[in-house]
Every structure is written in C-alpha cells, then in structure tokens.
Design a protein around this motif. Structure first.
Motif, PDB file in Angstrom:
ATOM      1  N   ASP A 243      24.598  24.550  38.155  1.00  0.00           N
ATOM      2  CA  ASP A 243      25.667  23.793  37.500  1.00  0.00           C
ATOM      3  C   ASP A 243      26.427  24.611  36.463  1.00  0.00           C
ATOM      4  N   TYR A 244      25.874  25.768  36.070  1.00  0.00           N
ATOM      5  CA  TYR A 244      26.472  26.535  34.973  1.00  0.00           C
ATOM      6  C   TYR A 244      26.590  28.002  35.361  1.00  0.00           C
ATOM      7  N   PRO A 245      27.501  28.732  34.683  1.00  0.00           N
ATOM      8  CA  PRO A 245      27.616  30.175  34.964  1.00  0.00           C
ATOM      9  C   PRO A 245      26.318  30.909  34.633  1.00  0.00           C
ATOM     10  N   GLY A 246      26.186  32.107  35.194  1.00  0.00           N
ATOM     11  CA  GLY A 246      25.023  32.928  34.901  1.00  0.00           C
ATOM     12  C   GLY A 246      25.110  33.567  33.530  1.00  0.00           C
ATOM     13  N   GLN A 247      24.015  34.218  33.152  1.00  0.00           N
ATOM     14  CA  GLN A 247      23.928  34.814  31.822  1.00  0.00           C
ATOM     15  C   GLN A 247      23.886  36.336  31.922  1.00  0.00           C
TER      16      GLN A 247
ATOM     17  N   PRO B 264      31.386  34.896  43.293  1.00  0.00           N
ATOM     18  CA  PRO B 264      32.801  34.881  42.875  1.00  0.00           C
ATOM     19  C   PRO B 264      33.134  33.769  41.885  1.00  0.00           C
ATOM     20  N   ASN B 265      34.112  34.065  41.045  1.00  0.00           N
ATOM     21  CA  ASN B 265      34.723  33.085  40.138  1.00  0.00           C
ATOM     22  C   ASN B 265      33.773  32.539  39.082  1.00  0.00           C
ATOM     23  N   TYR B 266      32.746  33.310  38.743  1.00  0.00           N
ATOM     24  CA  TYR B 266      31.822  32.886  37.696  1.00  0.00           C
ATOM     25  C   TYR B 266      31.638  33.967  36.631  1.00  0.00           C
ATOM     26  N   TRP B 267      32.683  34.737  36.364  1.00  0.00           N
ATOM     27  CA  TRP B 267      32.661  35.729  35.289  1.00  0.00           C
ATOM     28  C   TRP B 267      31.614  36.818  35.519  1.00  0.00           C
ATOM     29  N   ALA B 268      31.229  37.031  36.759  1.00  0.00           N
ATOM     30  CA  ALA B 268      30.252  38.074  37.062  1.00  0.00           C
ATOM     31  C   ALA B 268      30.779  38.911  38.219  1.00  0.00           C
ATOM     32  N   PRO B 269      30.504  40.219  38.245  1.00  0.00           N
ATOM     33  CA  PRO B 269      31.037  41.093  39.292  1.00  0.00           C
ATOM     34  C   PRO B 269      30.341  40.877  40.632  1.00  0.00           C
ATOM     35  N   ILE B 270      31.089  41.091  41.707  1.00  0.00           N
ATOM     36  CA  ILE B 270      30.514  41.051  43.048  1.00  0.00           C
ATOM     37  C   ILE B 270      30.793  42.362  43.781  1.00  0.00           C
ATOM     38  N   ASP B 271      31.571  43.263  43.173  1.00  0.00           N
ATOM     39  CA  ASP B 271      31.889  44.567  43.738  1.00  0.00           C
ATOM     40  C   ASP B 271      31.889  45.596  42.620  1.00  0.00           C
ATOM     41  N   ASN B 272      32.053  46.861  42.977  1.00  0.00           N
ATOM     42  CA  ASN B 272      31.994  47.919  41.969  1.00  0.00           C
ATOM     43  C   ASN B 272      33.384  48.254  41.427  1.00  0.00           C
ATOM     44  N   SER B 273      34.148  47.223  41.114  1.00  0.00           N
ATOM     45  CA  SER B 273      35.512  47.400  40.624  1.00  0.00           C
ATOM     46  C   SER B 273      35.535  47.765  39.146  1.00  0.00           C
ATOM     47  N   TRP B 274      36.682  48.297  38.703  1.00  0.00           N
ATOM     48  CA  TRP B 274      36.874  48.567  37.285  1.00  0.00           C
ATOM     49  C   TRP B 274      38.306  48.244  36.906  1.00  0.00           C
ATOM     50  N   GLY B 275      38.529  48.019  35.612  1.00  0.00           N
ATOM     51  CA  GLY B 275      39.865  47.703  35.151  1.00  0.00           C
ATOM     52  C   GLY B 275      39.994  47.915  33.651  1.00  0.00           C
TER      53      GLY B 275
ATOM     54  N   ARG C  24      38.020  41.426  32.321  1.00  0.00           N
ATOM     55  CA  ARG C  24      36.689  40.824  32.388  1.00  0.00           C
ATOM     56  C   ARG C  24      36.340  40.271  33.767  1.00  0.00           C
ATOM     57  N   THR C  25      37.186  40.504  34.765  1.00  0.00           N
ATOM     58  CA  THR C  25      36.837  40.091  36.123  1.00  0.00           C
ATOM     59  C   THR C  25      36.243  41.235  36.917  1.00  0.00           C
ATOM     60  N   THR C  26      36.114  42.413  36.299  1.00  0.00           N
ATOM     61  CA  THR C  26      35.625  43.595  37.008  1.00  0.00           C
ATOM     62  C   THR C  26      34.214  43.965  36.558  1.00  0.00           C
ATOM     63  N   ALA C  27      33.571  44.847  37.329  1.00  0.00           N
ATOM     64  CA  ALA C  27      32.206  45.270  37.005  1.00  0.00           C
ATOM     65  C   ALA C  27      32.176  46.239  35.833  1.00  0.00           C
ATOM     66  N   ILE C  28      33.231  47.047  35.718  1.00  0.00           N
ATOM     67  CA  ILE C  28      33.336  48.012  34.624  1.00  0.00           C
ATOM     68  C   ILE C  28      34.629  47.722  33.873  1.00  0.00           C
ATOM     69  N   ARG C  29      34.504  47.369  32.622  1.00  0.00           N
ATOM     70  CA  ARG C  29      35.672  47.055  31.787  1.00  0.00           C
ATOM     71  C   ARG C  29      35.895  48.214  30.827  1.00  0.00           C
ATOM     72  N   VAL C  30      37.029  48.870  30.968  1.00  0.00           N
ATOM     73  CA  VAL C  30      37.396  49.959  30.076  1.00  0.00           C
ATOM     74  C   VAL C  30      38.143  49.375  28.883  1.00  0.00           C
ATOM     75  N   ILE C  31      37.662  49.699  27.688  1.00  0.00           N
ATOM     76  CA  ILE C  31      38.239  49.131  26.464  1.00  0.00           C
ATOM     77  C   ILE C  31      38.916  50.260  25.691  1.00  0.00           C
ATOM     78  N   PRO C  32      40.248  50.389  25.841  1.00  0.00           N
ATOM     79  CA  PRO C  32      40.958  51.419  25.087  1.00  0.00           C
ATOM     80  C   PRO C  32      40.996  51.045  23.611  1.00  0.00           C
TER      81      PRO C  32
ATOM     82  N   GLN D 107      44.125  45.308  38.451  1.00  0.00           N
ATOM     83  CA  GLN D 107      45.007  44.651  37.485  1.00  0.00           C
ATOM     84  C   GLN D 107      45.038  43.166  37.795  1.00  0.00           C
ATOM     85  N   GLY D 108      44.940  42.347  36.760  1.00  0.00           N
ATOM     86  CA  GLY D 108      44.954  40.907  36.968  1.00  0.00           C
ATOM     87  C   GLY D 108      43.620  40.411  37.485  1.00  0.00           C
ATOM     88  N   ASN D 109      43.662  39.369  38.320  1.00  0.00           N
ATOM     89  CA  ASN D 109      42.460  38.725  38.811  1.00  0.00           C
ATOM     90  C   ASN D 109      41.862  39.532  39.952  1.00  0.00           C
ATOM     91  N   PHE D 110      40.681  40.052  39.724  1.00  0.00           N
ATOM     92  CA  PHE D 110      40.007  40.863  40.727  1.00  0.00           C
ATOM     93  C   PHE D 110      39.860  40.130  42.046  1.00  0.00           C
TER      94      PHE D 110
END
Length: 455
Positions: free
Chosen positions: A253-257, A317-328, A332-340, A385-388
């Motif tokens: 019923d709830y997103p993962g942690q 999918p669609n639960y704020w957790a990665p399902i592929d090895n994407s980055w951006g 926050r929809t990707t597995a690796i978030r680069v924070i400039p 870019q945008g929604n993964f």
C-alpha cells in the motif's frame, strides 16, 4: 566532524583506566548488516584492543533468523564452529547515554574471516581508492516506518493491522514533528551524543514514515555511523514502546524505503575532484567516468546493494525507486542523481540502495564501481531529462528483478571478484541463494487467495 574522545589504542587504554563501569560492549557486523555483540569485561577489552578476542564464527554462517546456511564453506557442523578473531576498533567508540554512558566499540573480523567481513570489504575498496591518491566522503540517508507496536504485538497480530506512529500522508510536516517533539528531540539528542549527527530529519509521505540524513564523513566512518543509526534507531524506538522497520517495502500500500548514498571524491589537497569549472555543469572527467562505472556495474553488483528478497519489491515503476541503471542531473527518477553545486557540495547520490542494505557493502559497491569507472575511463550513457519512465529506455540496462537473478550475475562478475575477492563473492552469493530458496519454499497468503479454490 567532531573531535572523537578515543582515536588510538593508547587513548582507549587511558579511557578504560578511568572507566568506572566493569563492562563495555563490543559488536561486529554480520553479512546481513546486523550488529552482533556482547558485554565484555573491562580487563578483557583492554587486552582485546591489541590481541583481539574469539567470537564464534557462526556469526558468518547463519542468516537473519539465526538459521545456518548449509551451503557455505567457511563454517558449519563440519568445522565445529570455532572462534574467529575479532578486533575492537578504538576510533569507533561511543558512549551509550541510556546505559550510564557505557562504552561501546565496533569491531571487525581479522585473520581468515577478514575476507568475509563487511567492514573489511569496504576497507579493501578504500585502499584501492587511496592508491589513486583519492579519498571518499559519504553520507547515508534512510527512510523507515515507525509503529505504535512492540516485538510482541507485531507477532500477535501476525504483522497485520499495525498502528502507525502517526496517521495518514503528511510529508515534511511541522505539525507532526511539533506534536511529537518530546520523542524527536530526545532521539536527535541521542544521535548527537553517540556521534551520529543528522543533517536533516523529517516526516515522509506515508503513515509514520520518517527520513534521516546522516552528516557527511570519511566513507568508513560514514558506514559506521549508518550501521549504528539503524541499530540504535530500533533500540530507541523499542525503549519508547514503538517499533521501527527498515524493510525495503513492508506493505504494497505504500512506497518502499530507501537507503541512498551521497558520494564525492577528494584529492590529497582536499579538493573535490568531481568539480571542474571548465566543464559543462562543472562535471569533471573523473566524475563522468565515476558515473559510467557505477552505471555499467549496477546490474551485476546489485545483490550487494539490494540484499534481500524484499529489496526487489521496492524496485518497481512509479514509486520513487530505480528500475534501470539510468542517471540524470538532479533527477530523482533515476538510479544515479548527479547534484551539481559549489566545489564543496558537488556530488553523486546513489539511489539504488534500499533501507535494508548493509551499509558497508552498499558503500563498497557505490565507491568501488565508480573507482573502476575512473580507472577504465568508462563513459556513461546520456543523462535522463524529465520523467525517466516516460523516456526511451533503449540505451540503458534493466536491473535484475529478484535476488536469485541478482546473485547469478554477481557470481559471474569478474569486476566484482576483482574488487571484493573470490572468497567473499562465493560466500555472499551462497547466502543469497539460500535466502531465495527459503522464499520460494513458502506458500503465502496471496497464493492461497488466488489459487486455493479456483485453480
């Protein structure tokens, strides 16, 4: 980073000489990231600081339910479960405020068992990092559910109809944290007194969900703080007749942690090598290659980051957790978030890790795969870019969808074996295979409801 009371064996001797209590505590981390330890007499601890002490090696041979893995070679009935050497680590010492300031030490396995010790695995990757003239800074952040339950009531209720600490969805709530301020302030004071300072702490979306970001530190100390945070959060909650769970997904019923890891690299001048003002978004070549390594190795090393059957319930999918090895970039929809950011703050957030991960192993993977990327100048795919989930996914790799699949890939990983050692990979995969086998042998409520009458 605060000045520690004890950083050397000599300082530990001095502290123990003046120590009024007859006992201290020592704990070592098992494969699943569970602290296993005991009270130890002051006199024995003094000798153990230099000579170590014996700790039954079954700790490396049983699962989270104290059941023996029958497929591992390191220990078992055939060996008679002898002692493995364990050495307390002076610089990990803390005082437990609610036990009359009892001294507490983390420890690690030495000798043959060192090859299987999670803390030693991270140290092995740190040593490799240092050969490049680099050091890593890290910080973990955890989401977890808090319930108005006890270990007895959750079992009586068969883990159903549990009462959350607070009702409903109310992320970043000032109302919730103010109404419960006595609990939260006491918890924050405990974290400070035990040298686990938090940079942020707030309610998340979901009934009784909290998120805590542990202050950044050198990566080994960051992992120590993470394992202590998870353990003493549970202890503090239970002492207040509450329960905290770090399951990756306790309910559909709830997103993962999550258990996200923030990482940056420094050179010998303490400069952040991820930052290069001459490059787009200040992303240096080293940072780009680091991302490439993390991305490339993510599918084959995921078992060490998502280590339970339950971990893969979060990766949907669609639960704020990665399902592929994407980055951006700040995505926050990707597995690796680069924070400039500024030279001191530019970093990578490794979002694959779940809250049930062993901090030492998760950080070993996050750092080790990135260092491998730098060594081999691995280029990442283009950033999302945008929604993964709405973008084309042809250029990125999907992740294993079960622990069993992840274990198979890890066993075959030549880079994993190079980073962590054959002994560890074989042992760890044997434990994961057994976990998957135990799960497959269960008939759960969903199957009964779906098949009992109709099929």
């Amino acid at each position: 980073m605060r000045k520690k009371e004890i950083t050397t064996i000599e300082e530990a001797y001095t502290a123990l000489k003046d120590y009024k209590l007859p006992y201290a505590k020592v704990a070592v981390t098992d494969i699943d990231g569970i602290l296993r330890g005991k009270y130890i007499a002051k006199k024995k601890l003094i000798s153990a600081l230099t000579d170590g002490f014996g700790f039954c090696d079954v700790i490396l041979g049983w699962d989270s339910n104290d059941q023996l893995y029958d497929t591992i070679e390191f220990t078992g009935w055939n060996s008679g479960f002898p002692d493995a050497q364990v050495t307390p680590i002076p610089e990990t010492s803390r005082r437990i405020p609610f036990e009359n300031n009892l001294l507490f030490f983390l420890a690690e396995f030495s000798g043959e068992a060192s090859a299987l010790c999670p803390r030693s695995i991270l140290k092995k990757v740190i040593d490799k990092t240092q050969t490049l003239g680099l050091s890593a800074l890290a910080g973990a952040e955890y989401e977890y559910f808090l319930f108005q339950e006890t270990p007895e009531t959750v079992r009586t209720k068969n883990y159903k109809n549990l009462v959350p600490f607070t009702p409903g969805n109310f992320g970043y709530s000032i109302i919730r944290n103010s109404v419960q301020s006595d609990f939260h302030n006491a918890f924050l004071e405990m974290c400070e007194s035990m040298d686990i300072p938090l940079e942020g702490y707030h309610t998340e979306t979901g009934p009784g969900v909290l998120e805590a970001a542990i202050a950044v530190d050198e990566i080994l100390h960051a992992a120590d703080k993470a394992i202590l945070f998870k353990t003493f959060t549970k202890i503090f909650a239970q002492k207040h007749e509450l329960m905290a769970t770090f399951m990756a997904k306790w309910s559909t019923d709830y997103p993962g942690q999550s258990g996200h890891i923030h990482l940056s690299l420094q050179n010998k001048k303490d400069e952040n090598i991820f930052f290069d003002p001459s490059k787009p978004l200040n992303i240096s070549d080293e940072m780009r290659w680091f991302i490439g390594g993390q991305q490339k190795l993510m599918p084959e090393l995921i078992a060490m980051v998502a280590p339970t059957v339950n971990s893969y319930r979060r990766l949907i999918p669609n639960y704020w957790a990665p399902i592929d090895n994407s980055w951006g970039i700040d995505n926050r929809t990707t597995a690796i978030r680069v924070i400039p950011g500024a030279p001191a703050s530019q970093r990578i957030e490794y979002r694959l890790a779940s809250s049930d991960s062993n901090p030492y192993l998760a950080m070993a993977v996050a750092l080790g795969s990135g260092i491998w990327g730098i060594e081999n100048e691995i280029e990442p795919t283009r950033p999302i870019q945008g929604n993964f989930w709405e973008e084309s996914q042809n250029h990125i790799q999907s992740l294993p969808q079960s622990l069993g699949e992840a274990s198979i890939l890890l066993k075959k990983s030549k880079v994993g074996r190079s980073l962590f050692g054959d002994a560890f990979i074989d042992h760890f995969c044997a434990t994961r295979d057994r976990e998957e086998e135990l799960y497959r042998n269960q008939v759960d409520e969903w199957q009964l409801k779906r098949y009992f009458e109709i099929i």
